[in-house]
Every structure is written in structure tokens, then in C-alpha cells.
Motif scaffolding. Structure first.
Motif, mmCIF file in Angstrom:
data_model
loop_
_atom_site.group_PDB
_atom_site.id
_atom_site.type_symbol
_atom_site.label_atom_id
_atom_site.label_comp_id
_atom_site.label_asym_id
_atom_site.label_seq_id
_atom_site.Cartn_x
_atom_site.Cartn_y
_atom_site.Cartn_z
ATOM 1 N N GLU A 188 0.841 -1.191 0.000
ATOM 2 C CA GLU A 188 0.000 0.000 0.000
ATOM 3 C C GLU A 188 0.884 1.252 0.000
ATOM 4 O O GLU A 188 0.636 2.195 -0.749
ATOM 5 C CB GLU A 188 -0.940 -0.013 1.204
ATOM 6 C CG GLU A 188 -2.037 1.002 1.103
ATOM 7 C CD GLU A 188 -3.115 0.808 2.139
ATOM 8 O OE1 GLU A 188 -3.286 1.716 2.967
ATOM 9 O OE2 GLU A 188 -3.794 -0.236 2.117
ATOM 10 N N GLY A 189 1.923 1.253 0.833
ATOM 11 C CA GLY A 189 2.851 2.382 0.855
ATOM 12 C C GLY A 189 3.594 2.543 -0.455
ATOM 13 O O GLY A 189 3.773 3.663 -0.951
ATOM 14 N N CYS A 190 4.026 1.440 -1.050
ATOM 15 C CA CYS A 190 4.755 1.488 -2.326
ATOM 16 C C CYS A 190 3.864 2.008 -3.451
ATOM 17 O O CYS A 190 4.301 2.822 -4.275
ATOM 18 C CB CYS A 190 5.306 0.112 -2.683
ATOM 19 S SG CYS A 190 6.645 -0.436 -1.603
ATOM 20 N N VAL A 191 2.630 1.548 -3.488
ATOM 21 C CA VAL A 191 1.690 2.004 -4.523
ATOM 22 C C VAL A 191 1.435 3.500 -4.362
ATOM 23 O O VAL A 191 1.447 4.253 -5.346
ATOM 24 C CB VAL A 191 0.374 1.194 -4.470
ATOM 25 C CG1 VAL A 191 -0.712 1.836 -5.326
ATOM 26 C CG2 VAL A 191 0.622 -0.248 -4.911
ATOM 27 N N LEU A 192 1.237 3.948 -3.148
ATOM 28 C CA LEU A 192 1.004 5.371 -2.906
ATOM 29 C C LEU A 192 2.229 6.193 -3.340
ATOM 30 O O LEU A 192 2.089 7.252 -3.949
ATOM 31 C CB LEU A 192 0.660 5.614 -1.441
ATOM 32 C CG LEU A 192 0.108 6.989 -1.100
ATOM 33 C CD1 LEU A 192 -1.143 7.312 -1.901
ATOM 34 C CD2 LEU A 192 -0.204 7.064 0.391
ATOM 35 N N LYS A 193 3.418 5.693 -3.057
ATOM 36 C CA LYS A 193 4.647 6.390 -3.467
ATOM 37 C C LYS A 193 4.743 6.475 -4.990
ATOM 38 O O LYS A 193 5.074 7.536 -5.541
ATOM 39 C CB LYS A 193 5.876 5.672 -2.893
ATOM 40 C CG LYS A 193 7.184 6.287 -3.282
ATOM 41 C CD LYS A 193 7.359 7.683 -2.709
ATOM 42 C CE LYS A 193 8.734 8.231 -3.063
ATOM 43 N NZ LYS A 193 8.939 9.566 -2.532
ATOM 44 N N ILE A 222 2.302 6.460 -7.159
ATOM 45 C CA ILE A 222 1.286 7.408 -7.634
ATOM 46 C C ILE A 222 1.701 8.839 -7.303
ATOM 47 O O ILE A 222 1.388 9.767 -8.053
ATOM 48 C CB ILE A 222 -0.093 7.061 -7.051
ATOM 49 C CG1 ILE A 222 -0.562 5.708 -7.593
ATOM 50 C CG2 ILE A 222 -1.123 8.154 -7.381
ATOM 51 C CD1 ILE A 222 -1.796 5.148 -6.909
ATOM 52 N N SER A 223 2.433 9.029 -6.209
ATOM 53 C CA SER A 223 2.853 10.388 -5.830
ATOM 54 C C SER A 223 3.846 10.976 -6.827
ATOM 55 O O SER A 223 3.989 12.192 -6.918
ATOM 56 C CB SER A 223 3.470 10.385 -4.427
ATOM 57 O OG SER A 223 4.786 9.883 -4.441
ATOM 58 N N GLN A 224 4.527 10.137 -7.581
ATOM 59 C CA GLN A 224 5.553 10.602 -8.516
ATOM 60 C C GLN A 224 4.964 11.131 -9.815
ATOM 61 O O GLN A 224 5.540 12.012 -10.446
ATOM 62 C CB GLN A 224 6.555 9.485 -8.779
ATOM 63 C CG GLN A 224 7.320 9.126 -7.510
ATOM 64 C CD GLN A 224 8.125 7.853 -7.632
ATOM 65 O OE1 GLN A 224 7.876 7.008 -8.485
ATOM 66 N NE2 GLN A 224 9.102 7.717 -6.759
ATOM 67 N N GLU A 225 3.826 10.575 -10.216
ATOM 68 C CA GLU A 225 3.136 11.045 -11.423
ATOM 69 C C GLU A 225 1.791 10.340 -11.552
ATOM 70 O O GLU A 225 1.600 9.244 -11.025
ATOM 71 C CB GLU A 225 3.964 10.773 -12.680
ATOM 72 C CG GLU A 225 4.170 9.294 -12.979
ATOM 73 C CD GLU A 225 4.999 9.038 -14.224
ATOM 74 O OE1 GLU A 225 5.055 9.919 -15.100
ATOM 75 O OE2 GLU A 225 5.591 7.960 -14.323
ATOM 76 N N ILE A 249 -0.683 12.762 0.255
ATOM 77 C CA ILE A 249 0.692 13.227 0.463
ATOM 78 C C ILE A 249 1.011 13.242 1.954
ATOM 79 O O ILE A 249 2.067 12.770 2.379
ATOM 80 C CB ILE A 249 0.898 14.621 -0.164
ATOM 81 C CG1 ILE A 249 0.838 14.529 -1.692
ATOM 82 C CG2 ILE A 249 2.226 15.242 0.288
ATOM 83 C CD1 ILE A 249 0.744 15.862 -2.400
ATOM 84 N N ASN A 250 0.083 13.761 2.741
ATOM 85 C CA ASN A 250 0.276 13.801 4.194
ATOM 86 C C ASN A 250 0.405 12.389 4.764
ATOM 87 O O ASN A 250 1.272 12.128 5.599
ATOM 88 C CB ASN A 250 -0.879 14.532 4.878
ATOM 89 C CG ASN A 250 -0.984 15.984 4.468
ATOM 90 O OD1 ASN A 250 -0.050 16.560 3.925
ATOM 91 N ND2 ASN A 250 -2.135 16.572 4.715
ATOM 92 N N HIS A 251 -0.453 11.487 4.308
ATOM 93 C CA HIS A 251 -0.415 10.100 4.780
ATOM 94 C C HIS A 251 0.901 9.431 4.391
ATOM 95 O O HIS A 251 1.492 8.709 5.197
ATOM 96 C CB HIS A 251 -1.604 9.306 4.232
ATOM 97 C CG HIS A 251 -1.562 7.872 4.599
ATOM 98 N ND1 HIS A 251 -1.810 7.419 5.867
ATOM 99 C CD2 HIS A 251 -1.259 6.771 3.860
ATOM 100 C CE1 HIS A 251 -1.679 6.104 5.902
ATOM 101 N NE2 HIS A 251 -1.345 5.688 4.699
ATOM 102 N N LEU A 252 1.363 9.668 3.174
ATOM 103 C CA LEU A 252 2.617 9.067 2.709
ATOM 104 C C LEU A 252 3.789 9.539 3.567
ATOM 105 O O LEU A 252 4.642 8.736 3.942
ATOM 106 C CB LEU A 252 2.860 9.402 1.237
ATOM 107 C CG LEU A 252 4.137 8.830 0.612
ATOM 108 C CD1 LEU A 252 4.166 7.303 0.694
ATOM 109 C CD2 LEU A 252 4.269 9.299 -0.840
ATOM 110 N N GLU A 253 3.823 10.812 3.900
ATOM 111 C CA GLU A 253 4.889 11.328 4.766
ATOM 112 C C GLU A 253 4.862 10.644 6.132
ATOM 113 O O GLU A 253 5.897 10.243 6.661
ATOM 114 C CB GLU A 253 4.760 12.846 4.926
ATOM 115 C CG GLU A 253 5.102 13.601 3.662
ATOM 116 C CD GLU A 253 4.769 15.088 3.733
ATOM 117 O OE1 GLU A 253 4.265 15.569 4.780
ATOM 118 O OE2 GLU A 253 5.013 15.780 2.732
#
Length: 107
Positions: free
Chosen positions: A12-17, A19-22, A82-86
Motif C-alpha cells: 500500500e505504501g509502495c503504490v502510494l509512493k 502514484i505520488s511521482q506522477e 501526500i500527508n499520509h505518505l509522509e
């Protein structure tokens, strides 16, 4: 040991990361996970993760015509995401540090 339980939160964290890139779509996410070393990730694994992230409002989805054919769902991260990913990255680093200290301590 059941590797799937261990992977659930990490993926879940990897997928969010990713998606955060583009802005991206499902098949591209699977390719990026595979290139990184997650070889057995299939659509049946990814789409429930995307659904959970969308329900939590960490990502948003838009449908658009693909240059190669049918309509695709494109995913992008929200400010909440973004906040959750941080927060996730901070917690992940802390857990890894503590786990490594216990699991690999030679004393």
C-alpha cells in the motif's frame, strides 16, 4: 510464514509512493512494482489496494481514453494522500530500524 500479510501494508505504501511521482494507471503500477522486485503482483492484488486508497481519499481517479485503445483509470495522489505518505514513511523507517536492531543484533 505467510508473506502476503507482511506485504499488505508495505505494498500500500509502495503504490502510494508510485502514484505520488506522477499520474499513472494500474498496469503501469504493476510494471513498476515488478521492476522493483515484486514479481508476483497481479491485478487481483493491486486493484483492492487502489480501491482502499481511493476510499480513504488518498488518491483520486479519472477516466480517460488510452492512446492504445479503451478507456483507462488514471490515479493521482491527493493532499491527504501526500500527508499520509509522509507519515507512513516516518513510521516505516522507525519500524525497520527497531526490527533490524532486534532481528540482526549479534549479541
Amino acid at each position: 510464514m505467510d508473506e502476503s500479510q507482511l506485504l499488505k501494508g508495505i505494498l500500500e505504501g509502495c503504490v502510494l509512493k508510485i502514484i505520488s511521482q506522477e499520474e499513472t494507471y494500474g498496469y503501469d503500477i504493476i510494471l513498476k512494482l515488478s521492476d522493483a522486485g515484486f514479481k508476483n503482483i497481479i491485478e487481483g492484488t493491486l486493484y483492492p489496494i487502489l480501491s482502499r486508497l481511493e476510499k480513504k481519499a488518498f488518491i483520486q481517479c479519472r477516466k480517460a481514453k488510452s492512446p492504445l485503445g479503451p478507456t483507462r483509470k488514471y490515479y493521482s495522489i491527493t493532499q491527504l494522500g501526500i500527508n499520509h505518505l509522509e507519515e507512513y514513511l516516518t513510521m516505516y523507517q522507525n519500524i525497520i530500524q527497531i526490527s533490524n536492531q532486534i532481528l540482526f543484533n549479534k549479541s
